[in-house]
Scaffold this motif. Structure first.
Motif, PDB file in Angstrom:
ATOM      1  N   ASP A   1       1.133  -1.244  -0.042  1.00 56.04           N
ATOM      2  CA  ASP A   1      -0.008  -0.170  -0.099  1.00 56.04           C
ATOM      3  C   ASP A   1       0.918   1.129  -0.055  1.00 56.04           C
ATOM      4  OD1 ASP A   1      -1.981   1.815   0.299  1.00 56.04           O
ATOM      5  OD2 ASP A   1      -2.564   1.441   2.171  1.00 56.04           O
ATOM      6  N   PHE A   2       1.202   1.654  -1.175  1.00 55.10           N
ATOM      7  CA  PHE A   2       2.104   2.792  -1.219  1.00 55.10           C
ATOM      8  C   PHE A   2       1.724   4.230  -0.584  1.00 55.10           C
ATOM      9  CE2 PHE A   2       4.479   6.347  -3.443  1.00 55.10           C
ATOM     10  CZ  PHE A   2       5.759   5.845  -3.186  1.00 55.10           C
ATOM     11  N   GLY A   3       2.688   4.576   0.220  1.00 51.74           N
ATOM     12  CA  GLY A   3       2.063   5.668   0.851  1.00 51.74           C
ATOM     13  C   GLY A   3       1.492   5.468   2.222  1.00 51.74           C
ATOM     14  N   SER A   4       1.422   4.323   2.784  1.00 44.89           N
ATOM     15  CA  SER A   4       1.256   4.142   3.917  1.00 44.89           C
ATOM     16  C   SER A   4       2.429   3.551   5.052  1.00 44.89           C
ATOM     17  CB  SER A   4       0.375   2.681   4.100  1.00 44.89           C
ATOM     18  OG  SER A   4       1.357   1.654   3.751  1.00 44.89           O
ATOM     19  N   THR A   5       2.250   4.010   6.296  1.00 43.41           N
ATOM     20  CA  THR A   5       3.243   3.756   7.201  1.00 43.41           C
ATOM     21  C   THR A   5       2.903   2.834   8.186  1.00 43.41           C
ATOM     22  OG1 THR A   5       3.967   6.136   7.019  1.00 43.41           O
ATOM     23  CG2 THR A   5       4.548   5.086   8.905  1.00 43.41           C
ATOM     24  N   THR A   6       3.534   1.633   8.211  1.00 42.66           N
ATOM     25  CA  THR A   6       3.924   0.597   9.205  1.00 42.66           C
ATOM     26  C   THR A   6       5.049   0.793   9.840  1.00 42.66           C
ATOM     27  OG1 THR A   6       2.211  -0.453   7.679  1.00 42.66           O
ATOM     28  CG2 THR A   6       3.139  -1.848   9.909  1.00 42.66           C
TER      29      THR A   6
ATOM     30  N   ALA B   1       1.772 -11.111  15.924  1.00 44.63           N
ATOM     31  CA  ALA B   1       2.311  -9.414  15.956  1.00 44.63           C
ATOM     32  C   ALA B   1       1.311  -8.696  16.064  1.00 44.63           C
ATOM     33  CB  ALA B   1       3.425  -9.199  15.364  1.00 44.63           C
ATOM     34  N   LEU B   2       1.401  -7.726  16.938  1.00 46.70           N
ATOM     35  CA  LEU B   2       0.738  -6.334  16.907  1.00 46.70           C
ATOM     36  C   LEU B   2       1.557  -5.059  16.217  1.00 46.70           C
ATOM     37  CD1 LEU B   2      -1.146  -6.481  20.582  1.00 46.70           C
ATOM     38  CD2 LEU B   2      -1.655  -7.820  18.500  1.00 46.70           C
ATOM     39  N   VAL B   3       0.855  -4.553  15.342  1.00 51.96           N
ATOM     40  CA  VAL B   3       1.413  -3.390  14.517  1.00 51.96           C
ATOM     41  C   VAL B   3       0.540  -2.298  14.729  1.00 51.96           C
ATOM     42  CG1 VAL B   3       2.785  -5.017  13.351  1.00 51.96           C
ATOM     43  CG2 VAL B   3       0.626  -4.091  12.149  1.00 51.96           C
ATOM     44  N   ARG B   4       1.214  -1.195  14.467  1.00 51.04           N
ATOM     45  CA  ARG B   4       0.424   0.033  14.493  1.00 51.04           C
ATOM     46  C   ARG B   4       0.863   0.599  12.787  1.00 51.04           C
ATOM     47  NH1 ARG B   4       3.246   5.057  17.045  1.00 51.04           N
ATOM     48  NH2 ARG B   4       4.624   4.740  15.404  1.00 51.04           N
ATOM     49  N   SER B   5      -0.575   1.003  12.065  1.00 53.76           N
ATOM     50  CA  SER B   5      -0.445   0.906  10.594  1.00 53.76           C
ATOM     51  C   SER B   5      -1.446   1.984  10.102  1.00 53.76           C
ATOM     52  CB  SER B   5      -0.358  -0.269  10.015  1.00 53.76           C
ATOM     53  OG  SER B   5      -0.128  -0.215   8.338  1.00 53.76           O
ATOM     54  N   ASP B   6      -1.231   2.489   9.009  1.00 53.48           N
ATOM     55  CA  ASP B   6      -2.369   3.219   8.304  1.00 53.48           C
ATOM     56  C   ASP B   6      -2.493   2.645   7.162  1.00 53.48           C
ATOM     57  OD1 ASP B   6      -0.331   4.286   6.905  1.00 53.48           O
ATOM     58  OD2 ASP B   6      -0.413   6.170   7.323  1.00 53.48           O
ATOM     59  N   ASN B   7      -1.993   1.003   6.965  1.00 54.13           N
ATOM     60  CA  ASN B   7      -2.264   0.470   5.769  1.00 54.13           C
ATOM     61  C   ASN B   7      -3.724   0.194   5.498  1.00 54.13           C
ATOM     62  OD1 ASN B   7      -2.300  -2.215   4.105  1.00 54.13           O
ATOM     63  ND2 ASN B   7      -0.362  -1.875   4.005  1.00 54.13           N
TER      64      ASN B   7
ATOM     65  N   ALA C   1      -5.775   2.558   5.458  1.00 53.88           N
ATOM     66  CA  ALA C   1      -6.566   3.380   6.044  1.00 53.88           C
ATOM     67  C   ALA C   1      -6.146   4.796   5.974  1.00 53.88           C
ATOM     68  CB  ALA C   1      -7.018   2.918   7.520  1.00 53.88           C
ATOM     69  N   GLU C   2      -6.958   5.949   6.428  1.00 49.75           N
ATOM     70  CA  GLU C   2      -6.217   7.059   6.404  1.00 49.75           C
ATOM     71  C   GLU C   2      -5.514   7.601   7.612  1.00 49.75           C
ATOM     72  OE1 GLU C   2      -5.755  10.905   4.884  1.00 49.75           O
ATOM     73  OE2 GLU C   2      -6.816   9.293   3.969  1.00 49.75           O
ATOM     74  N   PHE C   3      -5.968   6.717   8.831  1.00 47.65           N
ATOM     75  CA  PHE C   3      -5.274   7.178  10.138  1.00 47.65           C
ATOM     76  C   PHE C   3      -4.664   5.689  10.711  1.00 47.65           C
ATOM     77  CE2 PHE C   3      -8.337  10.879   9.969  1.00 47.65           C
ATOM     78  CZ  PHE C   3      -7.582  11.627  10.617  1.00 47.65           C
ATOM     79  N   PRO C   4      -3.475   5.803  11.452  1.00 48.31           N
ATOM     80  CA  PRO C   4      -2.899   4.588  12.105  1.00 48.31           C
ATOM     81  C   PRO C   4      -4.018   3.953  12.842  1.00 48.31           C
ATOM     82  CG  PRO C   4      -1.549   6.619  12.240  1.00 48.31           C
ATOM     83  CD  PRO C   4      -2.854   7.220  11.776  1.00 48.31           C
ATOM     84  N   ARG C   5      -3.912   2.787  13.049  1.00 45.93           N
ATOM     85  CA  ARG C   5      -4.885   1.965  13.866  1.00 45.93           C
ATOM     86  C   ARG C   5      -4.081   0.630  14.257  1.00 45.93           C
ATOM     87  NH1 ARG C   5      -8.735  -0.429   9.119  1.00 45.93           N
ATOM     88  NH2 ARG C   5      -7.450  -0.746   7.817  1.00 45.93           N
ATOM     89  N   LEU C   6      -4.822  -0.201  15.370  1.00 46.17           N
ATOM     90  CA  LEU C   6      -3.984  -1.352  15.798  1.00 46.17           C
ATOM     91  C   LEU C   6      -4.331  -2.703  15.036  1.00 46.17           C
ATOM     92  CD1 LEU C   6      -1.973  -2.349  17.886  1.00 46.17           C
ATOM     93  CD2 LEU C   6      -4.002  -2.956  19.363  1.00 46.17           C
ATOM     94  N   LEU C   7      -3.403  -3.480  14.489  1.00 47.96           N
ATOM     95  CA  LEU C   7      -3.545  -4.484  13.696  1.00 47.96           C
ATOM     96  C   LEU C   7      -3.074  -5.694  14.425  1.00 47.96           C
ATOM     97  CD1 LEU C   7      -3.111  -3.240  10.240  1.00 47.96           C
ATOM     98  CD2 LEU C   7      -5.131  -3.116  11.188  1.00 47.96           C
ATOM     99  N   GLY C   8      -3.684  -6.781  14.278  1.00 47.39           N
ATOM    100  CA  GLY C   8      -3.203  -8.203  14.870  1.00 47.39           C
ATOM    101  C   GLY C   8      -2.903  -8.808  13.391  1.00 47.39           C
ATOM    102  N   VAL C   9      -1.661  -9.319  13.382  1.00 49.11           N
ATOM    103  CA  VAL C   9      -0.969  -9.893  12.247  1.00 49.11           C
ATOM    104  C   VAL C   9      -0.709 -11.635  12.635  1.00 49.11           C
ATOM    105  CG1 VAL C   9       0.480 -10.171  10.208  1.00 49.11           C
ATOM    106  CG2 VAL C   9      -0.350  -8.005  11.257  1.00 49.11           C
ATOM    107  N   ALA C  10      -0.881 -12.419  11.660  1.00 48.97           N
ATOM    108  CA  ALA C  10      -0.384 -13.821  11.963  1.00 48.97           C
ATOM    109  C   ALA C  10       0.216 -14.216  10.717  1.00 48.97           C
ATOM    110  CB  ALA C  10      -1.537 -14.685  12.104  1.00 48.97           C
ATOM    111  N   VAL C  11       1.659 -14.741  10.756  1.00 51.96           N
ATOM    112  CA  VAL C  11       2.293 -15.385   9.728  1.00 51.96           C
ATOM    113  C   VAL C  11       2.256 -16.943   9.942  1.00 51.96           C
ATOM    114  CG1 VAL C  11       4.479 -15.295   8.431  1.00 51.96           C
ATOM    115  CG2 VAL C  11       3.412 -13.237   9.415  1.00 51.96           C
ATOM    116  N   SER C  12       1.894 -17.736   8.925  1.00 51.59           N
ATOM    117  CA  SER C  12       2.129 -19.267   9.120  1.00 51.59           C
ATOM    118  C   SER C  12       2.567 -19.664   7.788  1.00 51.59           C
ATOM    119  CB  SER C  12       0.810 -19.818   9.674  1.00 51.59           C
ATOM    120  OG  SER C  12      -0.017 -19.804   8.293  1.00 51.59           O
ATOM    121  N   GLU C  13       2.797 -21.114   7.768  1.00 55.77           N
ATOM    122  CA  GLU C  13       3.233 -21.857   6.461  1.00 55.77           C
ATOM    123  C   GLU C  13       2.408 -21.527   5.478  1.00 55.77           C
ATOM    124  OE1 GLU C  13       3.597 -25.703   7.752  1.00 55.77           O
ATOM    125  OE2 GLU C  13       5.500 -25.269   9.013  1.00 55.77           O
TER     126      GLU C  13
END
Length: 627
Positions: A195-200, A235-241, A243-255
């Protein structure tokens, strides 16, 4: 320049500022930074336990401000980030929390010119060490043996968090940042879709499998056909990916891939920062609404959100939480409230005193949030600190740094002095400022900077049209990017200002790129333009090439140890203006870098600003007084 002493009521030299607390994971105490004269230093405070309720100063063998302090997982060590001699290149030192062991050890990488403290992975220090060419290494260092493990090595990367062989790495330039997960097999996986222009830019790795329901499992990417969890990292991350404003996201990475879900967001609010207890029961979040802070608790076990906890000040930052989530420390400030560490029980919302004799400065007049529009219709805001008196008077516009920083109603060493001298201060958030959404923050990128400079003229229009400013007595000032914007305002709109003060500002984007740190230059290309591909743009936007248009006297202020914006940026303005018969002075602090951190120097700067402005904005019968 020399400045004499003063007994004016805004002289706050003896007030103790505290900030940047780190709660010990066992909740028996905390450490924080003290600013009460000289360079800020660190103190360790024991609340209970075998040492009793005592304080001890953290002794470090290098002069310079302590800028960050963090406890190890077992509460046995403190890691301190210090900026030697007030410069911008930092070091990391570790000390034992045992008051009987005062030895300090330097940790890092022998080739590093600057080392930034990230935190701890258990009892190993996590840091980012950068060499002279801008190559950054994400490292874990054992404070006992000095043995280290390199997790990543690349230009422009930054370690965000590490746990058990996994790491979160921030990559990308300003305004276009993402997080990569480095797993224990040395692979690199983006946590979120492109998401070009976003900040995580902030994240925490979770180290157990107890929160599947909160992070989502429909269908579950973490269960095998036998019902046993596959290997995954969450992981928990802060990101505006997305969206317009930063928010709290929960991310899971698996096989099976990467999945994420939104855990907390609020309309028109941005998530400034968050912190997670080690038992993963509690997430404390600071929200930002037009510069005002709100503290809210998220319970990860069931995903519920509490009603926001009322803060004792308007602006808050620097969260730290105990391992069990029972103790939260936070830095709070306001226009009449110097920064101070406060502690709160997240479960009850009850605040506890940190400084028993804490001083509050009462001010009857709180700043007013002004909302207006630029010439192209873009909404703008600013904080107005009104001096006493009726009718139009002298006004100083103050521009913050960044430009992605945000002007907020926090504590200022300078505004009270100016207001008490009869000068109204208007501190706007022109386009490019943070806190108002990613569209607004990107509105001044590259060629958009011309519109950002025109925003300054629209701020002048606002204070004049609303009867606040005498058009003949308007000044502008600012720090860092705000110093650049001051010089740009004085040269692009020379008829609007009687004088200006530029603190550690860029005067030429070309020489800035040539002389700043390589990692700062590389991160700035999308914001200002590329030094090769956008040479004409950089030249056109550089105030040094418009000095012939400068009419107002200008004061340049700089720290001699500034490597972010080298002092040559101010020196070349003084030389160029004087060569043309203009008025330019330089106030140089030999023991400072990009930020003026010593209390005595900030006081000197406040006095100098008042005297400079009152001598140039006063007129017969005007309520303006020098000191």
């Amino acid at each position: 320049m020399t400045v004499e002493a003063s007994s004016e009521p805004w002289n706050r030299q003896h007030i103790r500022f505290t900030s940047g607390a780190s709660v010990s994971p066992d909740a028996t105490g905390f450490a924080h930074i003290v600013d009460d004269g000289g360079y800020p230093w660190a103190v360790q405070r024991f609340l209970s336990g075998r040492h009793g309720s005592i304080d001890r100063r953290v002794e470090l063998p290098v002069p310079g401000p302590v800028t960050r302090i963090v406890h190890s997982a077992d509460s046995g060590w403190l890691a301190c980030q210090v900026a030697p001699h007030g410069g911008n290149r930092t070091q990391v030192w570790v000390v034992r929390t045992d008051p009987h062991d005062r030895s300090a050890r330097l940790v890092g990488w022998r080739h590093a010119v600057s080392t930034e403290l990230i935190g701890w992975d258990g009892n190993r220090v996590a840091l980012t060490a950068t060499d002279e060419e801008g190559v950054a290494e994400a490292r874990l260092v054992d404070p006992h043996t000095q043995d280290s493990v390199t997790l990543d090595r690349r230009v422009g990367s930054f370690l965000v968090d590490a746990w058990a062989g996994s790491a979160l790495l921030r990559v990308g330039p300003r305004g276009h940042r993402e997080l990569l997960l480095r797993s224990d097999d040395d692979s690199r996986i983006p946590l979120l879709p492109s998401d070009f222009g976003s900040t995580t830019d902030a994240g925490v790795i979770l180290d157990d499998h107890r929160l599947l329901g909160v992070l989502g499992q429909h269908p579950s990417p973490w269960a095998s056909s036998e019902g046993e969890p596959n290997k995954y990292v969450r992981a928990l991350v802060r990101s505006d990916n997305g969206a317009e404003f930063p928010r709290l996201l929960g991310v899971a990475v698996s096989e099976r891939g990467v999945s994420y879900r939104v855990l907390a967001e609020r309309e028109d609010f941005g998530l400034d920062e968050f912190v997670v207890s080690d038992d993963h029961s509690t997430v404390a979040m600071l929200w930002n609404y037009k510069g005002l802070s709100e503290l809210q608790i998220l319970h990860l076990t069931d995903g519920t959100l509490d009603t926001p906890i009322q803060l004792p000040g308007l602006v808050a930052s620097e969260l730290s939480i105990s391992a069990d989530g029972s103790l939260l420390a936070i830095t709070v400030e306001g226009p009449g409230m110097p920064p101070s560490v406060e502690i709160v029980d997240p479960r009850t919302g009850e605040w506890g005193p940190v400084e028993p004799a804490r001083i509050r400065i009462d001010r009857a007049d709180a700043p007013m949030l002004a909302e207006f529009t630029a010439r192209d219709g873009l909404p703008l805001t600013g904080w107005l600190y009104r001096a006493a008196g009726d009718g139009p008077g002298p006004v100083m516009l103050w521009f913050h740094g960044g430009p992605e920083d945000q002007e907020r109603p926090g504590y200022s060493d300078y505004f009270p002095a100016l207001v008490e001298a009869g000068i109204t201060v208007f501190a706007p958030n022109v386009r490019g400022s943070g806190g108002f959404g990613r569209t607004f923050m990107h509105a001044d990128d590259r060629y958009g900077r011309f519109a950002g400079i025109d925003d300054v003229a629209d701020c002048v229009r606002y204070v004049v049209d609303n009867g606040l400013a005498d058009p003949a007595r308007i000044a502008c000032a600012g720090h860092s990017y705000g110093g650049y914007l001051t010089l740009a305002a004085l040269t692009f709109h020379p008829d609007l200002f009687a004088t200006g003060i530029a603190v550690c500002g860029m005067s030429s984007l070309e020489t800035f790129y040539a002389n700043t740190e390589p990692w700062i230059a590389a991160a700035a290309y999308p914001k200002y333009g590329h030094p090769e591909h956008d040479r004409e743009l950089l030249e056109e936007l550089s105030p040094i090439h418009r000095v012939d248009d400068l009419k107002a006297p200008v004061l340049l202020v700089h720290g001699a140890n500034d490597t972010n914006v080298p002092v040559s940026e101010s020196e070349q303005v003084v030389t160029s203006v004087r060569d043309r018969g203009g008025v330019a002075e330089l106030l140089l602090f030999d023991d400072e870098g990009h930020d003026i951190v010593k209390r005595e120097n900030r006081y000197t700067l406040a006095r100098t600003m008042v005297n400079w402005l009152t001598s140039r904005l006063a007129r017969a019968g005007a309520p303006v007084s020098a000191i």
